[in-house]
Scaffold this motif. Structure first.
Motif, PDB file in Angstrom:
ATOM      1  N   GLN A   1      -7.661   4.176   1.102  1.00 30.43           N
ATOM      2  CA  GLN A   1      -8.532   4.313  -0.067  1.00 30.43           C
ATOM      3  C   GLN A   1      -9.361   5.586   0.037  1.00 30.43           C
ATOM      4  O   GLN A   1      -9.451   6.361  -0.923  1.00 30.43           O
ATOM      5  CB  GLN A   1      -9.468   3.105  -0.182  1.00 30.43           C
ATOM      6  N   VAL A   2      -9.953   5.802   1.201  1.00 30.21           N
ATOM      7  CA  VAL A   2     -10.761   7.005   1.414  1.00 30.21           C
ATOM      8  C   VAL A   2      -9.908   8.257   1.240  1.00 30.21           C
ATOM      9  O   VAL A   2     -10.310   9.231   0.583  1.00 30.21           O
ATOM     10  CB  VAL A   2     -11.418   6.974   2.809  1.00 30.21           C
ATOM     11  N   GLN A   3      -8.692   8.243   1.813  1.00 25.76           N
ATOM     12  CA  GLN A   3      -7.787   9.392   1.700  1.00 25.76           C
ATOM     13  C   GLN A   3      -7.468   9.686   0.240  1.00 25.76           C
ATOM     14  O   GLN A   3      -7.539  10.848  -0.210  1.00 25.76           O
ATOM     15  CB  GLN A   3      -6.494   9.117   2.465  1.00 25.76           C
ATOM     16  N   LEU A   4      -7.115   8.650  -0.507  1.00 18.53           N
ATOM     17  CA  LEU A   4      -6.738   8.841  -1.900  1.00 18.53           C
ATOM     18  C   LEU A   4      -7.914   9.338  -2.733  1.00 18.53           C
ATOM     19  O   LEU A   4      -7.776  10.290  -3.513  1.00 18.53           O
ATOM     20  CB  LEU A   4      -6.217   7.521  -2.482  1.00 18.53           C
ATOM     21  N   LEU A   5      -9.063   8.705  -2.592  1.00 20.27           N
ATOM     22  CA  LEU A   5     -10.212   9.063  -3.408  1.00 20.27           C
ATOM     23  C   LEU A   5     -10.692  10.473  -3.098  1.00 20.27           C
ATOM     24  O   LEU A   5     -11.089  11.224  -4.002  1.00 20.27           O
ATOM     25  CB  LEU A   5     -11.330   8.043  -3.207  1.00 20.27           C
ATOM     26  N   THR A   6     -10.647  10.850  -1.820  1.00 22.20           N
ATOM     27  CA  THR A   6     -10.999  12.222  -1.450  1.00 22.20           C
ATOM     28  C   THR A   6     -10.028  13.211  -2.068  1.00 22.20           C
ATOM     29  O   THR A   6     -10.417  14.274  -2.578  1.00 22.20           O
ATOM     30  CB  THR A   6     -11.007  12.375   0.083  1.00 22.20           C
ATOM     31  N   LEU A   7      -8.749  12.854  -2.035  1.00 23.33           N
ATOM     32  CA  LEU A   7      -7.718  13.723  -2.622  1.00 23.33           C
ATOM     33  C   LEU A   7      -7.957  13.900  -4.119  1.00 23.33           C
ATOM     34  O   LEU A   7      -7.902  15.027  -4.639  1.00 23.33           O
ATOM     35  CB  LEU A   7      -6.340  13.113  -2.370  1.00 23.33           C
ATOM     36  N   LEU A   8      -8.244  12.813  -4.829  1.00 22.44           N
ATOM     37  CA  LEU A   8      -8.479  12.914  -6.270  1.00 22.44           C
ATOM     38  C   LEU A   8      -9.705  13.766  -6.566  1.00 22.44           C
ATOM     39  O   LEU A   8      -9.707  14.560  -7.518  1.00 22.44           O
ATOM     40  CB  LEU A   8      -8.654  11.512  -6.865  1.00 22.44           C
ATOM     41  N   LYS A   9     -10.747  13.617  -5.774  1.00 19.87           N
ATOM     42  CA  LYS A   9     -11.947  14.433  -5.962  1.00 19.87           C
ATOM     43  C   LYS A   9     -11.653  15.904  -5.736  1.00 19.87           C
ATOM     44  O   LYS A   9     -12.065  16.775  -6.506  1.00 19.87           O
ATOM     45  CB  LYS A   9     -13.056  13.967  -5.011  1.00 19.87           C
ATOM     46  N   ASP A  10     -10.922  16.200  -4.657  1.00 18.86           N
ATOM     47  CA  ASP A  10     -10.645  17.590  -4.296  1.00 18.86           C
ATOM     48  C   ASP A  10      -9.708  18.269  -5.278  1.00 18.86           C
ATOM     49  O   ASP A  10      -9.808  19.482  -5.514  1.00 18.86           O
ATOM     50  CB  ASP A  10     -10.053  17.662  -2.884  1.00 18.86           C
ATOM     51  N   ARG A  11      -8.780  17.517  -5.875  1.00 16.35           N
ATOM     52  CA  ARG A  11      -7.813  18.103  -6.799  1.00 16.35           C
ATOM     53  C   ARG A  11      -8.458  18.560  -8.099  1.00 16.35           C
ATOM     54  O   ARG A  11      -7.978  19.466  -8.761  1.00 16.35           O
ATOM     55  CB  ARG A  11      -6.696  17.096  -7.111  1.00 16.35           C
ATOM     56  N   ARG A  12      -9.526  17.890  -8.500  1.00 10.52           N
ATOM     57  CA  ARG A  12     -10.223  18.183  -9.756  1.00 10.52           C
ATOM     58  C   ARG A  12      -9.300  18.063 -10.962  1.00 10.52           C
ATOM     59  O   ARG A  12      -9.359  18.854 -11.913  1.00 10.52           O
ATOM     60  CB  ARG A  12     -10.878  19.563  -9.727  1.00 10.52           C
ATOM     61  N   ASP A  13      -8.425  17.089 -10.923  1.00  9.80           N
ATOM     62  CA  ASP A  13      -7.617  16.780 -12.095  1.00  9.80           C
ATOM     63  C   ASP A  13      -8.437  15.917 -13.054  1.00  9.80           C
ATOM     64  O   ASP A  13      -9.449  15.328 -12.673  1.00  9.80           O
ATOM     65  CB  ASP A  13      -6.358  16.008 -11.683  1.00  9.80           C
TER      66      ASP A  13
ATOM     67  N   GLY B   1       0.812  -1.215   0.000  1.00 10.09           N
ATOM     68  CA  GLY B   1       0.000   0.000   0.000  1.00 10.09           C
ATOM     69  C   GLY B   1       0.842   1.259   0.000  1.00 10.09           C
ATOM     70  O   GLY B   1       0.510   2.247  -0.658  1.00 10.09           O
ATOM     71  N   GLU B   2       1.941   1.241   0.748  1.00 10.15           N
ATOM     72  CA  GLU B   2       2.834   2.406   0.771  1.00 10.15           C
ATOM     73  C   GLU B   2       3.487   2.613  -0.588  1.00 10.15           C
ATOM     74  O   GLU B   2       3.622   3.759  -1.053  1.00 10.15           O
ATOM     75  CB  GLU B   2       3.890   2.220   1.853  1.00 10.15           C
ATOM     76  N   LYS B   3       3.876   1.526  -1.241  1.00  8.77           N
ATOM     77  CA  LYS B   3       4.452   1.655  -2.584  1.00  8.77           C
ATOM     78  C   LYS B   3       3.452   2.285  -3.547  1.00  8.77           C
ATOM     79  O   LYS B   3       3.811   3.130  -4.377  1.00  8.77           O
ATOM     80  CB  LYS B   3       4.890   0.282  -3.104  1.00  8.77           C
ATOM     81  N   GLN B   4       2.202   1.864  -3.433  1.00  8.27           N
ATOM     82  CA  GLN B   4       1.174   2.424  -4.312  1.00  8.27           C
ATOM     83  C   GLN B   4       1.038   3.927  -4.088  1.00  8.27           C
ATOM     84  O   GLN B   4       0.899   4.706  -5.043  1.00  8.27           O
ATOM     85  CB  GLN B   4      -0.165   1.723  -4.052  1.00  8.27           C
TER      86      GLN B   4
ATOM     87  N   ASP C   1      -5.379  -0.086   2.215  1.00  9.73           N
ATOM     88  CA  ASP C   1      -6.409  -0.401   3.190  1.00  9.73           C
ATOM     89  C   ASP C   1      -7.538   0.620   3.059  1.00  9.73           C
ATOM     90  O   ASP C   1      -7.435   1.606   2.322  1.00  9.73           O
ATOM     91  CB  ASP C   1      -5.842  -0.445   4.607  1.00  9.73           C
ATOM     92  N   VAL C   2      -8.644   0.365   3.768  1.00  6.15           N
ATOM     93  CA  VAL C   2      -9.839   1.190   3.579  1.00  6.15           C
ATOM     94  C   VAL C   2      -9.569   2.661   3.886  1.00  6.15           C
ATOM     95  O   VAL C   2      -9.991   3.561   3.148  1.00  6.15           O
ATOM     96  CB  VAL C   2     -11.002   0.650   4.440  1.00  6.15           C
ATOM     97  N   ALA C   3      -8.847   2.931   4.981  1.00  6.23           N
ATOM     98  CA  ALA C   3      -8.594   4.322   5.370  1.00  6.23           C
ATOM     99  C   ALA C   3      -7.808   5.052   4.285  1.00  6.23           C
ATOM    100  O   ALA C   3      -8.107   6.215   3.954  1.00  6.23           O
ATOM    101  CB  ALA C   3      -7.842   4.371   6.700  1.00  6.23           C
TER     102      ALA C   3
END
Length: 283
Positions: free
Chosen positions: A182-194, A150-153, A178-180
């Motif tokens: 996943q939530v962090q990453l997906l929230t980040l992608l949403k907020d970045r609006r890339d 997960g850290e490598k990802q 892990d789930v936590a």
């Protein structure tokens, strides 16, 4: 398709065919990942999702079709120019063992550097910001090979962010997380609006984060549109062979997919869609 005048952050795939060993793995696929949106590609294993993305980030040359961002066909520009336009996180990991986390993320800055690859203040800022965004600033000096999956990802995602490209192409970006996280990453992608084009195997994640979905089956697009219009019990049954209901998430008000993981042994994907587990609860 005329690419001229296309938004610099919009990715357009036009009639793409990718052939391997004489067989069309992806056949005549057209899709658009709109600027600032998350566009998901979903489908069963072997449907051609990763093959499609490999053509976009130039690991597989198409047999036909075009892939355009802005005014550029991505197969007509240099590798360095392509890397300034598209940043990717493939499922297959690069051979980056033996170097530090910070050095891996720094590879994302190479397309912006000159022949001598001297690190600028802009490079350093991009690297530090990207590590902070994925929560790995404290592991910058660790060797990449010593990290968990997960850290490598997350490191590879930080490299992608540091690249500062117009479009992100992510093949199963939540894999190994892990789930936590996943939530962090997906929230980040949403907020970045890339602009993101990503494959996902988790239909719940696809429903929650994607603005548009394209469904691949046997190398062709069989459905597309917003998640609410695409993820119906009928499609889930016919394409994925699962029994599921589609409803409203009790916490977010968004789309929720409820899958019957213990379907009767005699259940057939082609059977009529009935019973409480396949009731459609949304408009």
């Amino acid at each position: 398709m005329n690419a001229a005048g296309t938004d610099a952050g919009t990715l357009s795939v036009d009639q793409l065919t990718v052939r391997l060993s004489g067989r069309d793995i992806v056949s005549g696929v057209s899709l658009t990942a709109a600027a600032g949106q998350i566009t998901g590609v979903i489908g069963p294993n072997g449907s051609g999702k990763s093959t499609l993305l490999r053509a976009v980030y130039r690991h597989l040359k198409p047999a036909a079709g075009r892939i355009v961002v802005g005014d550029f066909d991505l197969w007509d520009i240099s590798p360095a120019a392509h890397a300034r336009v598209v940043a990717s996180v493939p499922q297959e990991r690069d051979s980056v063992n033996g170097i530090t986390v910070r050095e891996v993320v720094g590879l994302g800055r190479v397309p912006h550097q000159g022949s001598f690859r001297r690190e600028s203040s802009e490079d350093r800022d991009a690297i530090e910001q990207s590590l902070t965004e994925v929560g790995l600033s404290d592991k910058a000096s660790r060797r990449f090979h010593s990290l968990s999956g997960g850290e490598k990802q997350r490191v590879l995602l930080a490299r992608c962010f540091a690249q500062r490209a117009h479009v992100f192409v992510l093949d199963e970006p939540t894999n190994h997380l892990d789930v936590a996280h996943q939530v962090q990453l997906l929230t980040l992608l949403k907020d970045r609006r890339d602009t993101c084009l990503m494959t996902l195997h988790d239909l719940g994640v696809a429903a929650a984060v994607c603005d548009e979905l394209f469904v691949l089956s046997e190398g062709v697009i069989v459905a597309s549109g917003p998640p609410r219009s695409v993820l119906t019990p009928e499609l889930l049954r016919s394409v994925f062979g699962i029994r599921a209901s589609v409803g409203t998430h009790p916490l977010t008000g968004g789309l929720q997919i409820s899958i019957d993981y213990l379907a009767n042994p005699g259940y057939s994907p082609n059977a009529s869609c009935g019973g409480p587990l396949t009731q459609t609860l949304i408009d």
